[in-house]
Design a protein around this motif. Structure first.
Motif, PDB file in Angstrom:
ATOM      1  N   THR A   1       0.831  -1.204   0.000  1.00 20.63           N
ATOM      2  CA  THR A   1       0.000   0.000   0.000  1.00 20.63           C
ATOM      3  C   THR A   1       0.866   1.255   0.000  1.00 20.63           C
ATOM      4  N   LEU A   2       1.891   1.257   0.842  1.00 21.89           N
ATOM      5  CA  LEU A   2       2.804   2.406   0.884  1.00 21.89           C
ATOM      6  C   LEU A   2       3.498   2.588  -0.465  1.00 21.89           C
ATOM      7  N   TYR A   3       3.933   1.489  -1.074  1.00 24.68           N
ATOM      8  CA  TYR A   3       4.596   1.558  -2.378  1.00 24.68           C
ATOM      9  C   TYR A   3       3.702   2.228  -3.417  1.00 24.68           C
ATOM     10  N   VAL A   4       2.476   1.729  -3.540  1.00 24.68           N
ATOM     11  CA  VAL A   4       1.579   2.205  -4.592  1.00 24.68           C
ATOM     12  C   VAL A   4       1.220   3.678  -4.384  1.00 24.68           C
ATOM     13  N   VAL A   5       0.906   4.051  -3.144  1.00 27.64           N
ATOM     14  CA  VAL A   5       0.542   5.448  -2.862  1.00 27.64           C
ATOM     15  C   VAL A   5       1.729   6.372  -3.107  1.00 27.64           C
ATOM     16  N   ALA A   6       2.929   5.978  -2.641  1.00 23.72           N
ATOM     17  CA  ALA A   6       4.117   6.819  -2.814  1.00 23.72           C
ATOM     18  C   ALA A   6       4.463   6.999  -4.295  1.00 23.72           C
ATOM     19  N   ILE A   7       4.431   5.911  -5.060  1.00 21.96           N
ATOM     20  CA  ILE A   7       4.763   6.003  -6.488  1.00 21.96           C
ATOM     21  C   ILE A   7       3.720   6.824  -7.238  1.00 21.96           C
ATOM     22  N   ALA A   8       2.436   6.698  -6.865  1.00 21.92           N
ATOM     23  CA  ALA A   8       1.387   7.495  -7.494  1.00 21.92           C
ATOM     24  C   ALA A   8       1.637   8.989  -7.271  1.00 21.92           C
ATOM     25  N   LEU A   9       2.058   9.344  -6.060  1.00 17.58           N
ATOM     26  CA  LEU A   9       2.355  10.751  -5.767  1.00 17.58           C
ATOM     27  C   LEU A   9       3.589  11.224  -6.528  1.00 17.58           C
ATOM     28  N   ILE A  10       4.578  10.359  -6.657  1.00 17.92           N
ATOM     29  CA  ILE A  10       5.774  10.718  -7.437  1.00 17.92           C
ATOM     30  C   ILE A  10       5.388  11.016  -8.880  1.00 17.92           C
ATOM     31  N   LEU A  11       4.506  10.193  -9.440  1.00 18.78           N
ATOM     32  CA  LEU A  11       4.071  10.396 -10.825  1.00 18.78           C
ATOM     33  C   LEU A  11       3.266  11.684 -10.987  1.00 18.78           C
ATOM     34  N   LEU A  12       2.656  12.165  -9.895  1.00 25.60           N
ATOM     35  CA  LEU A  12       1.961  13.448  -9.932  1.00 25.60           C
ATOM     36  C   LEU A  12       2.927  14.623  -9.942  1.00 25.60           C
ATOM     37  N   LEU A  13       4.119  14.398  -9.410  1.00 24.38           N
ATOM     38  CA  LEU A  13       5.076  15.492  -9.230  1.00 24.38           C
ATOM     39  C   LEU A  13       6.216  15.513 -10.235  1.00 24.38           C
ATOM     40  N   VAL A  14       6.569  14.351 -10.800  1.00 23.85           N
ATOM     41  CA  VAL A  14       7.775  14.255 -11.636  1.00 23.85           C
ATOM     42  C   VAL A  14       7.459  13.523 -12.941  1.00 23.85           C
ATOM     43  N   PRO A  15       7.903  14.044 -14.075  1.00 24.35           N
ATOM     44  CA  PRO A  15       7.762  13.290 -15.331  1.00 24.35           C
ATOM     45  C   PRO A  15       8.623  12.031 -15.271  1.00 24.35           C
ATOM     46  N   SER A  16       8.089  10.924 -15.724  1.00 23.70           N
ATOM     47  CA  SER A  16       8.810   9.660 -15.622  1.00 23.70           C
ATOM     48  C   SER A  16      10.119   9.677 -16.401  1.00 23.70           C
ATOM     49  N   ASN A  17      10.204  10.464 -17.471  1.00 23.44           N
ATOM     50  CA  ASN A  17      11.433  10.487 -18.272  1.00 23.44           C
ATOM     51  C   ASN A  17      12.569  11.245 -17.590  1.00 23.44           C
ATOM     52  N   GLN A  18      12.276  11.880 -16.444  1.00 22.56           N
ATOM     53  CA  GLN A  18      13.327  12.590 -15.713  1.00 22.56           C
ATOM     54  C   GLN A  18      13.941  11.735 -14.604  1.00 22.56           C
ATOM     55  N   LEU A  19      13.413  10.543 -14.401  1.00 20.41           N
ATOM     56  CA  LEU A  19      13.929   9.666 -13.352  1.00 20.41           C
ATOM     57  C   LEU A  19      15.074   8.819 -13.885  1.00 20.41           C
ATOM     58  N   THR A  20      16.151   8.733 -13.116  1.00 20.45           N
ATOM     59  CA  THR A  20      17.328   7.971 -13.518  1.00 20.45           C
ATOM     60  C   THR A  20      17.661   6.939 -12.449  1.00 20.45           C
ATOM     61  N   ALA A  21      18.464   5.956 -12.829  1.00 27.61           N
ATOM     62  CA  ALA A  21      18.776   4.844 -11.933  1.00 27.61           C
ATOM     63  C   ALA A  21      19.632   5.256 -10.740  1.00 27.61           C
ATOM     64  N   ASP A  22      20.342   6.391 -10.847  1.00 30.06           N
ATOM     65  CA  ASP A  22      21.252   6.792  -9.768  1.00 30.06           C
ATOM     66  C   ASP A  22      20.644   7.829  -8.827  1.00 30.06           C
ATOM     67  N   GLU A  23      19.335   8.075  -8.916  1.00 29.69           N
ATOM     68  CA  GLU A  23      18.685   9.030  -8.021  1.00 29.69           C
ATOM     69  C   GLU A  23      17.351   8.467  -7.560  1.00 29.69           C
TER      70      GLU A  23
ATOM     71  N   PRO B   1      13.575   8.173  -6.655  1.00 34.44           N
ATOM     72  CA  PRO B   1      12.408   8.919  -7.117  1.00 34.44           C
ATOM     73  C   PRO B   1      11.787   9.765  -6.011  1.00 34.44           C
ATOM     74  N   LEU B   2      11.934   9.340  -4.756  1.00 34.28           N
ATOM     75  CA  LEU B   2      11.423  10.132  -3.642  1.00 34.28           C
ATOM     76  C   LEU B   2      12.218  11.427  -3.489  1.00 34.28           C
ATOM     77  N   VAL B   3      13.540  11.319  -3.623  1.00 27.62           N
ATOM     78  CA  VAL B   3      14.394  12.506  -3.557  1.00 27.62           C
ATOM     79  C   VAL B   3      14.076  13.448  -4.708  1.00 27.62           C
ATOM     80  N   LYS B   4      13.882  12.897  -5.898  1.00 28.80           N
ATOM     81  CA  LYS B   4      13.558  13.710  -7.074  1.00 28.80           C
ATOM     82  C   LYS B   4      12.249  14.457  -6.871  1.00 28.80           C
ATOM     83  N   ALA B   5      11.267  13.780  -6.286  1.00 27.59           N
ATOM     84  CA  ALA B   5       9.968  14.414  -6.058  1.00 27.59           C
ATOM     85  C   ALA B   5      10.075  15.562  -5.062  1.00 27.59           C
ATOM     86  N   MET B   6      10.836  15.364  -3.993  1.00 26.72           N
ATOM     87  CA  MET B   6      11.010  16.438  -3.009  1.00 26.72           C
ATOM     88  C   MET B   6      11.819  17.594  -3.583  1.00 26.72           C
ATOM     89  N   SER B   7      12.787  17.286  -4.425  1.00 28.88           N
ATOM     90  CA  SER B   7      13.575  18.340  -5.064  1.00 28.88           C
ATOM     91  C   SER B   7      12.699  19.183  -5.992  1.00 28.88           C
TER      92      SER B   7
END
Length: 447
Positions: A241-263, A265-271
C-alpha cells in the motif's frame, strides 16, 4: 541441529516482531532507489506492476510460511528443498542463494558509501565501505535476537519516513503547502516504451520486494510457527500500500522520463517542490534502508553457511563457535572475505561490467523464489486455490525474468545469471556423484 549463529538465548519471536522484521528486510533500496527504473520503463503502468509483484511475492512467502508452519526448521527453503528433491537440491539451493547474495553485497556497500559521500564528499569511498561492513558483521554476529531488535528499529524509521513522504507529497499535490506544483500526471504515459517497456519493468517491481526469503529463514523462530502466514500478509499488505501510494504521488510530481537509476524517485519528487531539507533526510533514509537490507542478508548468508556446514555441504570448520554467544567465527570470517572480494570488484571493475554481475545475482535470487514454489508443490502437494496461487507466482516470476531479455543491459545480466546457475549445477552434480560413489558404512562393515 540448532544453528550456532542463533546462540542459546535468542528466544522466540512474536508475529508482530516478525512483521516488523519483514518490513525491515523488504523496505530497502529496491524501493527507495530501484523503482526509478520501473517507472522509467513502465510509466504509470508501474502501479499495476507493483500490485502484480506484491501478489506474486505474497504467494511465494505464503508457500514458504505454510511449510514453516507444518515443519519449522532451521535453513528454511534450503532444508525443505533437500527433503523434497534430495540432498543435491539442498546443496545446490544453499550455495545458489549464498552466491547470489554475496554478488549483491559489493554493490550494496558501494551504494552506501556513495550515499554517505553526499554529505562528506572528500571522505574515501573505501573507508565508508569498510565501516559499514564492520558494523554489519558485528550486528550479524549478535544472532537472531540482536538482528531482530536492530531491524525492528530501522523498520520503524523507514516506515515513518515513507509515511512522512506521502504526507508531504500529498499535501503539496492538494495545494496545502506554499509551494508551486506543476501537475505532471497527464505528461506521464501508461506505456511510454510500449508493451516491451512494461515487460522490462516487471523485474524491477519484484526487486522492490526482495528480502522476503530472509523473513522466511527467521519464521522458524516464531512462538507459533502457524503465525508466519499472518505476519507475511500484514507486512506485504502494509508495504505494498505504501509503495503504490508513494509512487502514485511521485508520478503526480515528476515526469517519468526525468527519473534515472542513480537518483531516488522520492528525492527527485522532493527536489521538484523545493524541499531541500527533506532531500537530506531522505538521503539518510536511503543509507538506513541500504544498511538494513545488507545486515539482514549478512545474517542470512552466514546462517546459511553454518547450516550447510552442519549438514555436511560445506567444511565442518564453519560450525565452530567462539565466546559465550557462540559466534561462528570462521563462518563470519568467510563471509567477511566474500564481502571484501565483492566490494573490491565493485570498486575496481568497470561500472557496466559489475552492474551485469549484480543484476545476475538479483536474478538468481528470483530463481531461489522459483525453487521455493517448486519445493512447496512437491512437499505439501497443495490442492485447489493453494495450488493455483503458487502457479500464478511462478508464472509472474518467469515473466519478470524473461522480461530482462527485452533490454540490452539487463539481457547481459540474464545470461550471466544463467551462467552462474550452470556453474553451481555442475558443482552440485560432481559433488552428488562423488558422494554416491563412496561406500556406505554398512558396506564397509561387511566382512
Amino acid at each position: 541441529m540448532k544453528s550456532q549463529l542463533d546462540g542459546k538465548n535468542d528466544g522466540k519471536l512474536s508475529w508482530i516482531s516478525l512483521t516488523l522484521f519483514g518490513a525491515g528486510c523488504t523496505l530497502g533500496t529496491g524501493f527507495f532507489l530501484g523503482t526509478s527504473l520501473a517507472i522509467h520503463w513502465a510509466g504509470i503502468s508501474v502501479l499495476v506492476l507493483l500490485i502484480l509483484a506484491a501478489a506474486g511475492t505474497y504467494f511465494v512467502f505464503g508457500a514458504l510460511a505454510q511449510m514453516t508452519a507444518e515443519d519449522p526448521k532451521e535453513g528454511a527453503f534450503r532444508t525443505y528443498a533437500g527433503e523434497a528433491f534430495g540432498r543435491w537440491a539442498g546443496f545446490g539451493s544453499g550455495w545458489m542463494y549464498w552466491s547470489s547474495e554475496m554478488l549483491i553485497m559489493g554493490s550494496s556497500l558501494t551504494a552506501l558509501g556513495l550515499f554517505s559521500q553526499f554529505w562528506f564528499p572528500t571522505f574515501p569511498l573505501w573507508a565508508f565501505v569498510a565501516i559499514y561492513a564492520c558494523i554489519g558483521l558485528f550486528i550479524a554476529a549478535l544472532g537472531a535476537k540482536g538482528l531482530t531488535q536492530t531491524e525492528n528499529v530501522l523498520a520503524v524509521i523507514k516506515l515513518a519516513a515513507t509515511i512522512a513522504f506521502i504526507a508531504i507529497a500529498g499535501a503539496a499535490c492538494l495545494g496545502w503547502l506554499n509551494v508551486k506544483v506543476t501537475p505532471e500526471l497527464l505528461k506521464n504515459e501508461w506505456f511510454p516504451r510500449g508493451g516491451k517497456g512494461v515487460w522490462t519493468g516487471l523485474i524491477y517491481a519484484f526487486f522492490a520486494f526482495a528480502g522476503i526469503e530472509v523473513m522466511g529463514l527467521m519464521a522458524a523462530k516464531l512462538k507459533e510457527p502457524k503465525d508466519a502466514v499472518k505476519s507475511g500478509r500484514v507486512m506485504l499488505l502494509s508495504v505494498s500500500t505504501l509503495y503504490v501510494v508513494a509512487i502514485a504521488l511521485i508520478l503526480l510530481l515528476v515526469p517519468s522520463n526525468q527519473l534515472t537509476a542513480d537518483e531516488s524517485p522520492l528525492v527527485k519528487a522532493m527536489s521538484s517542490i523545493g524541499f531541500t531539507v527533506v532531500v537530506h533526510i531522505l538521503n539518510g533514509v536511503l543509507i538506513i534502508a541500504g544498511f538494513s537490507t545488507m545486515v539482514a542478508s549478512l545474517y542470512a548468508i552466514t546462517s546459511m553457511l553454518v547450516k550447510l556446514a552442519e549438514d555436511g555441504d560445506a567444511p565442518k570448520r564453519f560450525t565452530k563457535t567462539w565466546g559465550k554467544k557462540e559466534m561462528p567465527l570462521q563462518a563470519l570470517v568467510c563471509t567477511a572475505g566474500g564481502l571484501i572480494l565483492s566490494t573490491l570488484l565493485a570498486l575496481w571493475m568497470p561500472k557496466s561490467l559489475f552492474e551485469y554481475i549484480t543484476t545476475a545475482g538479483s536474478l538468481v535470487l528470483m530463481y531461489t523464489w522459483l525453487l521455493i514454489c517448486l519445493t512447496y508443490i512437491k512437499k505439501m502437494k497443495p490442492v485447489k486455490w493453494n495450488r493455483i496461487k503458487v502457479w500464478i507466482a511462478m508464472v509472474l516470476i518467469v515473466a519478470a525474468v524473461a522480461g530482462t531479455s527485452m533490454e540490452k543491459a539487463s539481457r547481459t545480466g540474464l545470461l550471466a545469471s544463467i551462467g552462474l546457475v550452470v556453474v553451481i549445477g555442475i558443482i552440485t552434480y560432481i559433488v552428488h556423484k562423488v558422494r554416491d560413489s563412496r561406500p556406505t558404512k554398512s558396506a564397509l562393515s561387511k566382512p
